[in-house]
Design a protein around this motif. Structure first.
Motif, PDB file in Angstrom:
ATOM      1  N   PHE A  47      -4.175  -5.145 -11.820  1.00  0.00           N
ATOM      2  CA  PHE A  47      -2.953  -4.396 -11.548  1.00  0.00           C
ATOM      3  C   PHE A  47      -2.994  -3.768 -10.156  1.00  0.00           C
ATOM      4  N   LEU A  48      -1.837  -3.743  -9.510  1.00  0.00           N
ATOM      5  CA  LEU A  48      -1.711  -3.048  -8.238  1.00  0.00           C
ATOM      6  C   LEU A  48      -1.656  -1.550  -8.455  1.00  0.00           C
ATOM      7  N   THR A  49      -2.237  -0.811  -7.539  1.00  0.00           N
ATOM      8  CA  THR A  49      -2.172   0.644  -7.607  1.00  0.00           C
ATOM      9  C   THR A  49      -0.846   1.123  -7.016  1.00  0.00           C
ATOM     10  N   ARG A  50      -0.552   2.374  -7.227  1.00  0.00           N
ATOM     11  CA  ARG A  50       0.647   2.965  -6.652  1.00  0.00           C
ATOM     12  C   ARG A  50       0.598   2.908  -5.121  1.00  0.00           C
ATOM     13  N   PRO A  54       7.614   5.094  -7.822  1.00  0.00           N
ATOM     14  CA  PRO A  54       6.972   4.152  -8.738  1.00  0.00           C
ATOM     15  C   PRO A  54       7.118   4.589 -10.194  1.00  0.00           C
ATOM     16  N   GLU A  55       7.177   3.609 -11.075  1.00  0.00           N
ATOM     17  CA  GLU A  55       7.163   3.893 -12.518  1.00  0.00           C
ATOM     18  C   GLU A  55       5.979   3.163 -13.135  1.00  0.00           C
ATOM     19  N   LYS A  56       5.223   3.886 -13.954  1.00  0.00           N
ATOM     20  CA  LYS A  56       4.031   3.306 -14.572  1.00  0.00           C
ATOM     21  C   LYS A  56       4.335   2.858 -15.997  1.00  0.00           C
ATOM     22  N   HIS A  57       3.896   1.643 -16.318  1.00  0.00           N
ATOM     23  CA  HIS A  57       4.055   1.126 -17.673  1.00  0.00           C
ATOM     24  C   HIS A  57       2.888   1.564 -18.550  1.00  0.00           C
ATOM     25  N   LYS A  58       3.065   1.413 -19.852  1.00  0.00           N
ATOM     26  CA  LYS A  58       2.024   1.814 -20.796  1.00  0.00           C
ATOM     27  C   LYS A  58       0.729   1.031 -20.581  1.00  0.00           C
ATOM     28  N   SER A  64       9.573  13.183 -12.749  1.00  0.00           N
ATOM     29  CA  SER A  64       9.097  14.021 -13.855  1.00  0.00           C
ATOM     30  C   SER A  64       8.159  13.241 -14.762  1.00  0.00           C
ATOM     31  N   LYS A  65       8.497  11.989 -15.032  1.00  0.00           N
ATOM     32  CA  LYS A  65       7.677  11.162 -15.911  1.00  0.00           C
ATOM     33  C   LYS A  65       6.288  10.937 -15.335  1.00  0.00           C
ATOM     34  N   SER A  66       6.189  10.807 -14.012  1.00  0.00           N
ATOM     35  CA  SER A  66       4.909  10.526 -13.386  1.00  0.00           C
ATOM     36  C   SER A  66       3.921  11.669 -13.565  1.00  0.00           C
ATOM     37  N   ASN A 124      -1.335  16.107  -7.914  1.00  0.00           N
ATOM     38  CA  ASN A 124      -1.426  16.033  -6.456  1.00  0.00           C
ATOM     39  C   ASN A 124      -1.438  14.606  -5.919  1.00  0.00           C
ATOM     40  N   LYS A 125      -0.826  13.666  -6.657  1.00  0.00           N
ATOM     41  CA  LYS A 125      -0.661  12.313  -6.167  1.00  0.00           C
ATOM     42  C   LYS A 125       0.692  12.179  -5.476  1.00  0.00           C
ATOM     43  N   LYS A 126       0.814  11.182  -4.603  1.00  0.00           N
ATOM     44  CA  LYS A 126       2.072  10.942  -3.912  1.00  0.00           C
ATOM     45  C   LYS A 126       3.084  10.383  -4.902  1.00  0.00           C
ATOM     46  N   ARG A 127       4.130  11.157  -5.188  1.00  0.00           N
ATOM     47  CA  ARG A 127       5.081  10.795  -6.238  1.00  0.00           C
ATOM     48  C   ARG A 127       6.226   9.940  -5.728  1.00  0.00           C
ATOM     49  N   TYR A 128       6.466   9.945  -4.437  1.00  0.00           N
ATOM     50  CA  TYR A 128       7.576   9.181  -3.889  1.00  0.00           C
ATOM     51  C   TYR A 128       7.318   8.920  -2.408  1.00  0.00           C
ATOM     52  N   SER A 129       8.109   8.008  -1.852  1.00  0.00           N
ATOM     53  CA  SER A 129       8.077   7.744  -0.420  1.00  0.00           C
ATOM     54  C   SER A 129       9.524   7.679   0.045  1.00  0.00           C
TER      55      SER A 129
END
Length: 296
Positions: A104-107, A135-139, A202-204, A211-216
């Motif tokens: 899988f690719l990382t964010r 980004p949206e993460k799947h289960k 919010s979901k992320s 403290n991860k990058k939530r958007y660009s």
């Protein structure tokens, strides 16, 4: 006089002696419209705080990040993305997926792919302009991207560019879908895009690390917000004063073309910014129903 702070006419002397003041913060957007927040603040904090609640040192516990820090970080990220999307006037949503195998690719890798995609589009004469990508993460652990942009795009060309980026990343394929709602006004489309992508912000926070990058986003400077110290000492007085300034109707809760019909009213417990037991105020987002030109 502090930049972007405004005192009411006739109240230049002595207003600091009152226990609290109503403050109206207006955030205008480059694409049109604004958001308004009206609340109470003790004059002794004006205007040093720039209308933000002091947080002090981070409440970080030995075992890790506290819930308070997590909620505060999420609130700031959601607010920033919402303001950016509305100021950019984003009106359509791109969903970019990658055909994944077990690797899988990382964010962060997806952010790099998005940057390459934007550069490739621009190089070939398809500059997508302002954007916010989330980004949206799947289960099962993989990600895909949601991006909001402004203006018409040729999805077949974009899909070809994205497939090229996927191939360069060693992936066998991918796809781009575009969502656009032509029956809505430009303003409602922008508000809808803001609501959509902030949902994933919010979901992320629920399924990932702090403290991860939530958007660009592309470079976009929000217009400076304006803070007005109001004359009124009651909430309804503040509503009337703001309505007069903005050219709006006060109205009632069933009138969509009024402040009372559009605004969200709130109360909260005593804190360091208030002069008494409760702080009341309201939040208003400019909409088509208000039908009044923005006076600034």
């Amino acid at each position: 006089q502090v930049k972007n702070w405004y005192r009411p006419i006739g109240e230049n002397d002595g207003y600091e002696n009152t226990p609290y003041q109503y403050i109206a913060k207006i955030q205008p957007f480059k694409s049109g419209g604004y958001e308004l927040l009206c609340t109470e603040m003790s004059p002794k904090f004006l205007p040093q705080l720039r209308f933000s609640t002091p947080t002090g040192k981070r409440d970080i516990k030995t075992a890790g990040i506290s819930l308070k820090d997590l909620l505060s970080s999420r609130r700031r990220a959601v607010q920033k993305v919402r303001l950016l999307v509305k100021s950019m006037g984003c009106d359509r949503l791109l969903t970019l997926t990658v055909r994944e195998n077990d690797d899988f690719l990382t964010r962060d890798q997806l952010y790099v792919m998005w940057k390459r995609f934007v550069e490739l589009c621009k190089k070939n004469g398809f500059d997508i302009g302002d954007y916010v990508v989330v980004p949206e993460k799947h289960k099962k652990g993989n990600y895909h991207l949601h991006a909001v942009i402004n203006g018409f795009v040729k999805v077949n060309f974009l899909r070809a560019f994205w497939l090229r980026v996927c191939a360069n990343q060693g992936k066998a394929g991918g796809n781009i879908d575009v969502s656009f709602k032509p029956h809505l006004s430009t303003l409602k489309r922008s508000q809808g895009c803001a609501k959509y992508v902030t949902k994933y912000i919010s979901k992320s926070f629920e399924d990932d690390q702090f403290n991860k990058k939530r958007y660009s986003s592309s470079r976009h400077k929000l217009p400076a917000s304006r803070k007005y110290i109001l004359l009124s000492k009651t909430l309804m007085g503040a509503v009337v004063e703001i309505a007069d300034f903005l050219g709006l109707n006060v109205g009632n809760s069933v009138q969509k073309n009024s402040i009372m019909g559009q605004a969200f009213f709130f109360s909260r417990n005593k804190n360091d910014l208030t002069g008494h037991s409760e702080c009341s105020g309201f939040w208003l987002s400019y909409s088509d129903e208000l039908a009044a030109p923005v006076p600034f």
